[in-house]
Design a protein around this motif. Structure first.
Motif, PDB file in Angstrom:
ATOM      1  N   VAL A  14      38.595  60.238   7.437  1.00 54.21           N
ATOM      2  CA  VAL A  14      37.786  59.467   6.497  1.00 54.21           C
ATOM      3  C   VAL A  14      36.359  59.331   7.007  1.00 54.21           C
ATOM      4  N   GLN A  15      35.417  59.610   6.140  1.00 57.71           N
ATOM      5  CA  GLN A  15      34.002  59.427   6.451  1.00 57.71           C
ATOM      6  C   GLN A  15      33.428  58.499   5.390  1.00 57.71           C
ATOM      7  N   VAL A  16      33.084  57.297   5.779  1.00 55.63           N
ATOM      8  CA  VAL A  16      32.520  56.313   4.856  1.00 55.63           C
ATOM      9  C   VAL A  16      31.071  56.101   5.244  1.00 55.63           C
ATOM     10  N   VAL A  21      29.624  50.242   4.645  1.00 56.32           N
ATOM     11  CA  VAL A  21      30.253  49.337   5.603  1.00 56.32           C
ATOM     12  C   VAL A  21      29.342  48.142   5.855  1.00 56.32           C
ATOM     13  N   GLN A  22      28.052  48.383   6.034  1.00 58.85           N
ATOM     14  CA  GLN A  22      27.115  47.290   6.275  1.00 58.85           C
ATOM     15  C   GLN A  22      27.049  46.342   5.092  1.00 58.85           C
ATOM     16  N   ARG A  23      27.102  46.895   3.889  1.00 58.42           N
ATOM     17  CA  ARG A  23      27.079  46.059   2.690  1.00 58.42           C
ATOM     18  C   ARG A  23      28.304  45.138   2.653  1.00 58.42           C
ATOM     19  N   LEU A  24      29.463  45.669   3.016  1.00 62.49           N
ATOM     20  CA  LEU A  24      30.675  44.859   3.069  1.00 62.49           C
ATOM     21  C   LEU A  24      30.585  43.796   4.160  1.00 62.49           C
ATOM     22  N   ASP A  29      29.894  38.069   5.476  1.00 63.55           N
ATOM     23  CA  ASP A  29      29.125  36.983   6.069  1.00 63.55           C
ATOM     24  C   ASP A  29      28.852  35.902   5.028  1.00 63.55           C
ATOM     25  N   GLN A  30      28.433  36.325   3.851  1.00 65.28           N
ATOM     26  CA  GLN A  30      28.154  35.365   2.781  1.00 65.28           C
ATOM     27  C   GLN A  30      29.430  34.669   2.314  1.00 65.28           C
ATOM     28  N   LEU A  31      30.521  35.408   2.235  1.00 69.20           N
ATOM     29  CA  LEU A  31      31.802  34.808   1.834  1.00 69.20           C
ATOM     30  C   LEU A  31      32.241  33.728   2.822  1.00 69.20           C
ATOM     31  N   ASN A  57      38.411  42.538   1.561  1.00 69.04           N
ATOM     32  CA  ASN A  57      37.364  43.277   2.267  1.00 69.04           C
ATOM     33  C   ASN A  57      37.775  43.610   3.699  1.00 69.04           C
ATOM     34  N   LEU A  58      38.386  42.647   4.383  1.00 76.88           N
ATOM     35  CA  LEU A  58      38.802  42.879   5.770  1.00 76.88           C
ATOM     36  C   LEU A  58      39.891  43.939   5.862  1.00 76.88           C
ATOM     37  N   ILE A  59      40.836  43.911   4.938  1.00 77.84           N
ATOM     38  CA  ILE A  59      41.886  44.937   4.926  1.00 77.84           C
ATOM     39  C   ILE A  59      41.273  46.307   4.679  1.00 77.84           C
ATOM     40  N   TYR A  60      40.327  46.382   3.761  1.00 80.63           N
ATOM     41  CA  TYR A  60      39.664  47.648   3.473  1.00 80.63           C
ATOM     42  C   TYR A  60      38.923  48.170   4.705  1.00 80.63           C
TER      43      TYR A  60
END
Length: 77
Positions: A14-16, A21-24, A29-31, A57-60
């Motif tokens: 997998v190449q993301v 990743v930074q956006r998530l 952080d905001q959540l 998000n964390l699971i992803y």
């Protein structure tokens, strides 16, 4: 998360994009800030909703980490 949850065909492949990743991470952080704020106000329903999104998000992110090939170690001399 264990690599057991990543399908064999995806392990190490997998190449993301880094900006995804930074956006998530920024969203997480905001959540977390919102969750703390709602906890302090005693608003459990809103808190729970944000916790569900954070968990997703964390699971992803964990799945991506498990499926991403390790970077080669840098040789130092």
């Amino acid at each position: 998360m264990s690599v057991v949850f990543v399908p064999e065909r995806l392990r190490g492949r997998v190449q993301v994009p880094e900006d995804n990743v930074q956006r998530l991470l920024d969203e997480n952080d905001q959540l977390i800030r919102c969750i703390v704020e709602y906890q302090n106000k005693g608003r459990a329903v809103e808190c729970s909703q944000y916790q569900q999104v954070l968990h997703r998000n964390l699971i992803y992110l964990a799945t991506i980490a498990d499926a991403t090939p390790p970077e080669p170690e840098k040789q130092t001399t």
